[in-house]
Design a protein around this motif. Structure first.
Motif, PDB file in Angstrom:
ATOM      1  N   SER A 260     -16.360  63.119  12.300  1.00 20.13           N
ATOM      2  CA  SER A 260     -15.842  63.373  10.968  1.00 20.13           C
ATOM      3  C   SER A 260     -16.894  64.036  10.098  1.00 20.13           C
ATOM      4  CB  SER A 260     -15.344  62.065  10.344  1.00 20.13           C
ATOM      5  OG  SER A 260     -14.440  62.327   9.293  1.00 20.13           O
ATOM      6  N   SER A 261     -16.582  64.146   8.804  1.00 20.38           N
ATOM      7  CA  SER A 261     -17.440  64.878   7.881  1.00 20.38           C
ATOM      8  C   SER A 261     -17.889  63.998   6.720  1.00 20.38           C
ATOM      9  CB  SER A 261     -16.700  66.101   7.327  1.00 20.38           C
ATOM     10  OG  SER A 261     -15.735  65.698   6.373  1.00 20.38           O
ATOM     11  N   ASN A 262     -18.905  64.479   6.014  1.00 18.66           N
ATOM     12  CA  ASN A 262     -19.399  63.783   4.828  1.00 18.66           C
ATOM     13  C   ASN A 262     -18.339  63.703   3.739  1.00 18.66           C
ATOM     14  OD1 ASN A 262     -19.618  66.624   4.634  1.00 18.66           O
ATOM     15  ND2 ASN A 262     -21.208  66.515   3.087  1.00 18.66           N
ATOM     16  N   VAL A 263     -17.554  64.756   3.581  1.00 17.62           N
ATOM     17  CA  VAL A 263     -16.538  64.797   2.530  1.00 17.62           C
ATOM     18  C   VAL A 263     -15.471  63.724   2.762  1.00 17.62           C
ATOM     19  CG1 VAL A 263     -14.644  66.180   1.582  1.00 17.62           C
ATOM     20  CG2 VAL A 263     -16.899  67.210   1.922  1.00 17.62           C
ATOM     21  N   VAL A 264     -14.979  63.623   3.973  1.00 18.75           N
ATOM     22  CA  VAL A 264     -13.946  62.634   4.279  1.00 18.75           C
ATOM     23  C   VAL A 264     -14.508  61.216   4.135  1.00 18.75           C
ATOM     24  CG1 VAL A 264     -12.450  61.717   6.091  1.00 18.75           C
ATOM     25  CG2 VAL A 264     -12.612  64.185   5.742  1.00 18.75           C
ATOM     26  N   ALA A 265     -15.752  61.009   4.550  1.00 22.33           N
ATOM     27  CA  ALA A 265     -16.360  59.681   4.411  1.00 22.33           C
ATOM     28  C   ALA A 265     -16.438  59.270   2.946  1.00 22.33           C
ATOM     29  CB  ALA A 265     -17.751  59.682   5.037  1.00 22.33           C
ATOM     30  N   ILE A 266     -16.794  60.201   2.082  1.00 19.54           N
ATOM     31  CA  ILE A 266     -16.860  59.900   0.649  1.00 19.54           C
ATOM     32  C   ILE A 266     -15.471  59.609   0.102  1.00 19.54           C
ATOM     33  CG2 ILE A 266     -17.360  60.909  -1.623  1.00 19.54           C
ATOM     34  CD1 ILE A 266     -19.697  62.410  -0.175  1.00 19.54           C
ATOM     35  N   ASP A 267     -14.490  60.387   0.499  1.00 19.46           N
ATOM     36  CA  ASP A 267     -13.113  60.136   0.046  1.00 19.46           C
ATOM     37  C   ASP A 267     -12.649  58.744   0.445  1.00 19.46           C
ATOM     38  OD1 ASP A 267     -13.009  62.654  -1.059  1.00 19.46           O
ATOM     39  OD2 ASP A 267     -11.835  63.547   0.563  1.00 19.46           O
ATOM     40  N   LEU A 268     -12.897  58.358   1.691  1.00 15.77           N
ATOM     41  CA  LEU A 268     -12.483  57.036   2.163  1.00 15.77           C
ATOM     42  C   LEU A 268     -13.209  55.931   1.394  1.00 15.77           C
ATOM     43  CD1 LEU A 268     -12.394  57.608   6.032  1.00 15.77           C
ATOM     44  CD2 LEU A 268     -10.422  57.124   4.567  1.00 15.77           C
ATOM     45  N   ARG A 300     -23.562  65.466  -4.737  1.00 15.23           N
ATOM     46  CA  ARG A 300     -22.863  66.262  -5.742  1.00 15.23           C
ATOM     47  C   ARG A 300     -21.351  66.106  -5.619  1.00 15.23           C
ATOM     48  NH1 ARG A 300     -22.408  67.601 -10.686  1.00 15.23           N
ATOM     49  NH2 ARG A 300     -21.717  69.727 -11.115  1.00 15.23           N
ATOM     50  N   TYR A 301     -20.837  66.106  -4.381  1.00 15.37           N
ATOM     51  CA  TYR A 301     -19.389  65.941  -4.186  1.00 15.37           C
ATOM     52  C   TYR A 301     -18.927  64.577  -4.682  1.00 15.37           C
ATOM     53  CZ  TYR A 301     -14.867  65.528  -1.886  1.00 15.37           C
ATOM     54  OH  TYR A 301     -13.523  65.323  -1.644  1.00 15.37           O
ATOM     55  N   GLU A 302     -19.739  63.552  -4.427  1.00 14.02           N
ATOM     56  CA  GLU A 302     -19.377  62.210  -4.900  1.00 14.02           C
ATOM     57  C   GLU A 302     -19.280  62.194  -6.421  1.00 14.02           C
ATOM     58  OE1 GLU A 302     -19.506  58.422  -6.569  1.00 14.02           O
ATOM     59  OE2 GLU A 302     -21.245  59.742  -6.718  1.00 14.02           O
ATOM     60  N   GLU A 303     -20.205  62.840  -7.091  1.00 12.30           N
ATOM     61  CA  GLU A 303     -20.193  62.871  -8.553  1.00 12.30           C
ATOM     62  C   GLU A 303     -18.958  63.604  -9.082  1.00 12.30           C
ATOM     63  OE1 GLU A 303     -23.872  64.805  -9.311  1.00 12.30           O
ATOM     64  OE2 GLU A 303     -25.065  62.960  -9.251  1.00 12.30           O
ATOM     65  N   LEU A 304     -18.595  64.700  -8.430  1.00 13.96           N
ATOM     66  CA  LEU A 304     -17.468  65.514  -8.889  1.00 13.96           C
ATOM     67  C   LEU A 304     -16.116  64.844  -8.662  1.00 13.96           C
ATOM     68  CD1 LEU A 304     -18.634  69.040  -7.656  1.00 13.96           C
ATOM     69  CD2 LEU A 304     -18.494  68.260 -10.032  1.00 13.96           C
ATOM     70  N   PRO A 310     -19.580  54.218  -9.376  1.00 10.40           N
ATOM     71  CA  PRO A 310     -20.329  55.148  -8.524  1.00 10.40           C
ATOM     72  C   PRO A 310     -20.444  54.648  -7.093  1.00 10.40           C
ATOM     73  CG  PRO A 310     -21.570  54.579 -10.512  1.00 10.40           C
ATOM     74  CD  PRO A 310     -20.390  53.682 -10.467  1.00 10.40           C
ATOM     75  N   LEU A 311     -20.430  55.584  -6.166  1.00  7.06           N
ATOM     76  CA  LEU A 311     -20.714  55.325  -4.760  1.00  7.06           C
ATOM     77  C   LEU A 311     -22.093  55.907  -4.482  1.00  7.06           C
ATOM     78  CD1 LEU A 311     -19.904  54.643  -1.747  1.00  7.06           C
ATOM     79  CD2 LEU A 311     -19.028  57.006  -1.648  1.00  7.06           C
ATOM     80  N   LYS A 312     -23.045  55.074  -4.117  1.00  6.77           N
ATOM     81  CA  LYS A 312     -24.380  55.578  -3.806  1.00  6.77           C
ATOM     82  C   LYS A 312     -24.375  56.137  -2.389  1.00  6.77           C
ATOM     83  CE  LYS A 312     -29.292  54.433  -3.742  1.00  6.77           C
ATOM     84  NZ  LYS A 312     -30.324  53.389  -3.963  1.00  6.77           N
TER      85      LYS A 312
END
Length: 324
Positions: A260-268, A300-304, A310-312
């Motif tokens: 998987s990707s960093n983006v999907v992990a942050i979304d989950l 940056r994606y997490e912040e946006l 917040p998710l660290k």
């Protein structure tokens, strides 16, 4: 709880090449801009405080191996280890030192799956040669023993499985059931990967929780089907997640490769209201600079995309210790 990362790469171990080391030294010299250091301690302080991690350090090259320390700090509780990648060799040597100082010689090993990068450390895992050591290998796979025995057949390795001296046993776990093992409650979830993989959630007596979820493909166009993972990650203190690829790679040329990707992990993790995410199972072709860039883009994606707390986002590297 403490989490120690002994191996964070995916697919196969990698080593720093001479050219990469040279480039790090050159970058450090440029950053130093002619200043002089009175001793090594002063130079180390400069490296720690003023150089970016991709220059002063490395994310490492060993494959998946993560230790979770729970319970009292006096060594009475068993070791808890996730996966037996090449990082297991370094962990085993360190653990034997702790055992010599009084730590219990009991190991609970939790296997995501049995692809080679997740088991290649087992033949070099020193505790297996200690007759006073007890090793319990937990997995969702009923063929776990077969996989480890096959790796040590004579055509592949000179030391047969039956020559190992530790007391080794295998336990097959089921999804949907909590298990009291050592100082933690353990639950597992089936993941989308070749021959299946399993993610684990560890919760201690204080309610602190860590999820270890690697080699799991989450498709960005099917996030509505990920409710089970959102629940599994729910309100977790630390999620260690497979973020091997960029979103573009995971959705195109590497789709259905089981990662998987960093983006999907942050979304989950956002949906699950998790508090911390560790990027993990780094692509072996990525340099330290590539991994650092992905980490920065992830922050940056997490912040946006943040809507709640917040998710660290941290980036795992060989040798990192996280206290929760």
């Amino acid at each position: 709880m403490k989490v120690r990362f002994w191996g964070t790469r995916g697919s196969l171990p990698v080593a720093q090449k001479a050219a990469a080391i040279r480039d790090k030294i050159a970058a450090a010299l440029v950053a130093a801009d002619g200043r002089r250091f009175s001793d090594l301690d002063e130079a180390r302080a400069f490296a720690d405080d003023e150089l970016e991690f991709a220059v002063s350090g490395t994310y490492g090259g060993a494959t998946s191996c993560v230790e979770i320390e729970a319970g009292p700090e006096d060594g009475e509780q068993a070791f808890i280890l996730c996966d037996l990648g090449s990082g297991a060799r370094e962990f085993g040597l360190d653990a034997m030192g702790r055992c010599a100082r009084g730590h219990a010689r009991v190991y609970h090993l939790f296997m995501s799956h049995f692809h080679w990068d997740h088991i290649m450390g087992f033949p070099f895992f020193v505790p297996v040669f200690d007759p006073e050591t007890k090793i319990v290998i937990h997995s969702g796979h009923a063929d776990a023993e077969e996989a480890l025995r096959r790796q040590q057949e004579e055509i592949s390795f000179p030391v047969a499985f039956d020559w190992l001296r530790a007391q080794i046993s295998f336990v097959t776990l089921e999804t949907g059931k909590p298990y009291e093992i050592g100082a933690v409650t353990v639950e597992l979830i089936e993941q989308n990967h070749s021959h299946k993989s399993y993610g684990y959630r560890f919760t201690d007596a204080a309610g602190t929780s860590v999820v270890y979820s690697t080699d799991s493909e989450h498709k960005v166009d099917r996030m509505d089907q990920e409710a089970a993972f959102v629940a599994f990650f729910g309100d977790c203190d630390l999620v260690i997640c497979d973020t091997m690829y960029s979103l573009a790679d995971s959705a195109s040329m590497k789709e259905d490769w089981g990662h998987s990707s960093n983006v999907v992990a942050i979304d989950l993790c956002h949906q699950a209201q998790a508090r911390r995410l560790a990027l993990f199972h780094h692509e072996p072709t990525y340099s330290d600079a590539d991994i650092q860039r992905m980490h920065q883009e992830s922050i940056r994606y997490e912040e946006l995309t943040r809507e709640g707390a917040p998710l660290k986002v941290i980036c795992a590297y060989d040798g990192l210790t996280v206290e929760i």
